[in-house]
Structure formats: structure tokens, C-alpha cells
Design a protein around this motif. Sequence first.
Motif, PDB file in Angstrom:
ATOM      1  N   TRP A 101       0.853  -1.269  -0.143  1.00 51.74           N
ATOM      2  CA  TRP A 101       0.029   0.001  -0.053  1.00 51.74           C
ATOM      3  C   TRP A 101       0.847   1.414   0.036  1.00 51.74           C
ATOM      4  CZ3 TRP A 101      -5.163  -0.487  -0.705  1.00 51.74           C
ATOM      5  CH2 TRP A 101      -5.708  -1.576  -0.675  1.00 51.74           C
ATOM      6  N   PRO A 102       0.573   2.187  -0.904  1.00 49.48           N
ATOM      7  CA  PRO A 102       1.385   3.397  -0.834  1.00 49.48           C
ATOM      8  C   PRO A 102       1.228   4.203   0.296  1.00 49.48           C
ATOM      9  CG  PRO A 102       0.168   3.329  -3.170  1.00 49.48           C
ATOM     10  CD  PRO A 102      -0.469   2.449  -2.005  1.00 49.48           C
ATOM     11  N   VAL A 103      -0.173   4.343   0.907  1.00 47.21           N
ATOM     12  CA  VAL A 103      -0.221   5.021   2.133  1.00 47.21           C
ATOM     13  C   VAL A 103      -1.084   4.209   3.084  1.00 47.21           C
ATOM     14  CG1 VAL A 103       0.288   7.442   1.208  1.00 47.21           C
ATOM     15  CG2 VAL A 103      -2.171   6.441   1.074  1.00 47.21           C
ATOM     16  N   GLY A 104      -1.366   4.725   4.326  1.00 46.29           N
ATOM     17  CA  GLY A 104      -2.346   4.247   5.260  1.00 46.29           C
ATOM     18  C   GLY A 104      -1.978   3.217   6.134  1.00 46.29           C
ATOM     19  N   LEU A 105      -3.121   2.960   7.288  1.00 50.50           N
ATOM     20  CA  LEU A 105      -2.837   1.944   8.107  1.00 50.50           C
ATOM     21  C   LEU A 105      -3.607   0.726   7.893  1.00 50.50           C
ATOM     22  CD1 LEU A 105      -4.194   4.589  11.013  1.00 50.50           C
ATOM     23  CD2 LEU A 105      -1.827   4.077  10.443  1.00 50.50           C
TER      24      LEU A 105
END
Lengths: 326, 339
Positions: free
Chosen positions: B194-198
Motif C-alpha cells: 500500500w502506498p499510504v495508510g494504516l
Amino acid sequence: MAETLTTTMGATDDVQLAPPSKVGDRIFKWLAMVMGLSVGALIVIVGFTLWRGASMSVHHFGTGFLTGSKWDPVQEVFGALPFIYGTLVSSLVALVIAVPLSIATAVFLTELAPPRVRQPLVSVIEMLSAVPSVVFGLWGIFVLISWLRVHLFPWLQKLFGFLPLFQGPNYGVSMLAAGIIIAIMILPIITSVSREILRSVPDLQREAAYGLGATRWEVTRIAVLSYAKRGLFGAVVLGLGRALGETMAVTMLIGNRPEISTSLLAPGYTLASVIANEFSEATTDLYLSALFEIALVLLGVTILTNILAQLLIASTAGPKTSRAIQ
Amino acid sequence: MNLTKKLGNLAVAAMMLGLATELSAQMLINGAGATFPYPIYSKWFDEYAKVDDSVRFNYQSIGSGGGQKQILAQTVDFGASDGPMSDENLAKASGKLLHIPTVAGAVVVTYNLPGDFKLKLDGPAIVDIFRGKITKWNDTRITGQNPGVELPGIDIVVVHRSDGSGTTYIFTDYLSAISHPWQAEAGKGTAVNWPVGLGGKGNEGVAGQVKQTPGAIGYVELIYALQNKLSFADIKNADGKYISPSLDSITAAMATAKVPDDFRFSMVNASGADAYPIAGTTWLLVYQTQKDPAKGKKIVEFLNWALTKGEAMAPSLDYAPLPKGLQDRTLARVKEITF
């Protein structure tokens, strides 16, 4: 002992008794040896199984597996560094929080608490270790995280925001949150073992110190804590072992992001968590093999930290009150 | 691997022996795999026991990956998977392995924003949010689609699944289908980079995280969202209409999806005015040539029942049944199973 008994009886009664059979002793000796060795064999078997499962990934990535920081199941590029970092840092945070608390609790229970308080408190602490990991995780998600995000983290950022440790966005789920939950989970074991260690400190030690005119604090510090140092180290190592392998509660609170960040408020990931998360849906051979290698790395990290801790204990001088623990 | 397979066989054999002495005449058919269809499958097995009490189904929802591995190793009689098997894995099968589509579900985009309104999103906006290119809720690429709604200028917090799952497969399949950059950077799979995120564990992990974080956005199964009364967005489909996820809009998407002969189809971004774009089906995996004739016969009988009577039960558990055309094609394929 038995032989003296036979001879004395023989002398008075003049009856020759058969020498006692040694079969039971021999069986016991063998049984104990087999049991002892089987623990070692178990570790070898586990290690071997993991090594075999991981061999494809080991050949494919080489040492790049340990130094790589990209984890991409689609492109099949796997690096374990963020997970190793996350495992070590979350355990370290947990120790920093749990060790002073546990040892202080143990000191209170053995040195200060009146018996009426002691027993209920001991029971409560021991009950804490019976709470399942997933329950801590759920409590973490619904209670701890929101409290951290709304109260503790903004406060930390206000006071210590100049430190890189407490910078960046505040999501609640984070390395620090995971460290706090691990601390709560390893607290009972460190406390219980420390309490036993402190109880084993001879009263003579205390009396001698009091006799020299030491205050209560001085007695505790010089006669008790210093005397029990090696044993307390052993207790901490036991706690560390649990912290490194803790999975369920950690994965629920750490944010599961394979990134290395200096901030403790940023999300992270641990070796144990990524196995728990991805093993059941890993469909390709290399992917599965990489997860096996993660397990192998976790085993290695655990053994290495234990060896380091043992060396640390060995290097600290002090009487060997801790033999039972080691 | 060989050892585990042998152990698995032993375990199955031991279980069957145990059961054989207990319920002498009953045949046990073992299956393992996907977790998403587990509720409907267990209902089917319960109901089917009333139709044919000479056979009992045992299904372990260990995950699609495990289902694929076990059917390849032949430690189970059928597998189940939320994603189609790769060519690479299919080549490992010792016989022809059939994909039998059973039911379909949708993935919804859930969010935590103040106010009572229905968020509208198009594909490019979802891609940019999950790539970290849109970081504020009052970005024009979002507000432009939601006239009359006052969106706050707060940060977007992306939440995705941390565990490998069919839900992630369907969602990333959609993102890959509509965006080349996404396909190149992250791609599709049960777990991606995933490029970003939790990451939240399970539907409940994602939903919990979204519920507690103002400005959060995540994706969960439609069934989970309905049962837990989460708010979810209307998504713009290939025909340019904003569609709310529902059983009807999933079945509509399945009706227009192009289904190849081996049934390994994707139904994301399907055409059709009423089609919801983020949906996918789930499959049972069975060998075309069954080695045990008695078991093979029972499996075929069950599949015929499941694909007709069983399908009718799907909506009551919020699963979308197969549309008529696909149902007929699947039944025809079941007839080709030999034993």
C-alpha cells in the motif's frame, strides 16, 4: 542412607536384606534425560522445518532479505528490515515501561506491603497474565487507542514535540500504542518472577544493613536490589521473550505499516504480526517461503537477544541468586 | 511439504475412521478455503443434510490461500477461493481443476465524516486517495462530485486490510482495472504494497479504525457494512452513474461481466447502467475427474442442489446469487465432472 539403614538392621536382627533395586533410579534418570533433550530437539526440529520452508526465499533474496525494506507481495519483492525494526523497537518500548513498574511492584509486595494487601494484589497481577491476548487487543482498539489519540499523544507532542520520537501525524495506532499494550502483557511475568527473586534474598542481608543504620530505602537498594540484580535481569529476559513474540494484540494496535520511522507515534509492523496477517492467504511459493523466512528471522532475533541478555547478566558482578532462573 | 501432506492425510484418515465407527453409513466430504462465503456455505451444508442425510460436509474457512494449497495437495475433496487461481498454481494441479462460481459480494468504501449525507466518489478519486495524492477532504476532486455538501478541510486517513483477504483482492482488482499507475505501483492481490495508510486486521479492524478516526476512509465487505450499519459511498460506474452497492447492483454487474470459459472472471468496473463497480465472485474448486466415484457422485449432486436451491437462499444472507445465464453455464460445467 538406605544402605546404612540395611546394615544397622542387619547387625541387630542378623537377617540379610536384598540390596535395594536401582531400576527405578535408572528409569528416572533416563526419563528425565529424554525429557530434557526433547526440548532441545524440538527447537532443532522447528528451526529445521522453518529453514526448509524458507530455503526458496533464502536462495532468491540472499542477505537482501534482511536489509531490504520493501514488502510487495504482488511484485514478489520481500525485505524484512521494517519488521525486524518494529519487533525490536516495540519490545524495547515495552521493556522501558514495564521493567520499572514490575520491579517497583515486586519491591512493594515483598518489602513494604502489609500482608492484608499483599495477597489480593498478587492474585490480581497473576490474573492479568490469564487474560487472552485478543482481549487486550480489543480493549486496546476501543479504549486505549482513543484515549492515546485524544489525550496522551497530543500532550506528548506539546511537551516533547522537539524530539523526533514524538513528531508526525497522530493516528492513535502506533509503535508506542503497541509498546504500551505489550508492557501491560509482560508486566505479570516480570513482577511474579522478580517477587520470587526478592523473596529469596536472605533476611540476614536486610538485618545486616539495618544493623549498620541504613534507612529502609538504603536497605532495599543496597541489600536487596543489588543482591538480586542477576535474578532480576533474568526476569526481564523472560519478559523480553514474551514481548518479541507477542502477536495478536500487537497487530491490532501497531497500524501494520512496513515502514521504518523515527517517530514512536507512527505506525509500524512486527515479524510475528506479518506472519499472522498474511500466512493464510499467501498463494505463491515465493511469498509463502518469504513468510517462512520471516519466522526463521524471528527465531533468530529471539535467540540472539537472549544470548545478548545472558552475556549482559554474566558480565554484571553479584552473587548467584539467579541460578534457578537461568 | 511431503511430510505435512502425509500428516494431513493421516489426520483426515483418522477423522474418517473415528466418524465411521460413530455414524457408520455417513460419508464425509471435506472442504477448505475462503472465509468470505463461509456463512452461506455452512447454511448450505446444514440445509443439504436435510435433503441427503447419507453425506456430511465439513468445511474449514482457513482462507483462500489455504484452500488453494489443500486442493492442490488433495488433502481435501474441494477447495474454495475468493480470487481465481493463478496459471502458475493451476499448472501444479494433478488433474483439471474447475472453478465453480457460487455467489458474489461487493466491497464498499466506508468513511468517517461529520454530517448526515451520502458521499459520492468516482474511480479516479478513490485511486488518488489510496495513492496519497488526495490528502484533504475538501480537495476539489472530491467536492466537485458532491455539490451541496460542506466537506471539512481535515486530513484523509486511509485504512486498509492488514491481513491477506479476498476483500482486498476485489478492491485492488478494481483500482488496477481503472488506473495504470495503480497497476504499476501496487497491483492487485490478497495483500499489496500500500502506498499510504494504516492496516486493520479483518473487516472489524478496518471498520473500528474508521469509526474512531475522524476523516478516515476504508473498505469493507458489503455484508459487514450492512450488518454494522456503516455509512458507505455511492460509486460512479463505467456508465457514469453513481450506484449504491446492493444485491441488485451486484447481480447487474455480474450479468454484464465477460465470463471466459474457465469462469476465472473479474466483474469489477462492469458496464451497465445499474452495475456496482467494486464486486467479485467466489469459487468452489473441484477436480473435473473425481478419483473416488462415490464421493464424486455426492459432490456433483450437492453442486447441482447448491447452484439451484442453494442460490435462492443467498439473498437472505446478503449474498448476490448468480444471474440466470451464468447459472446455466455453471450447471452445464458441473455435468462435465466425471467419476
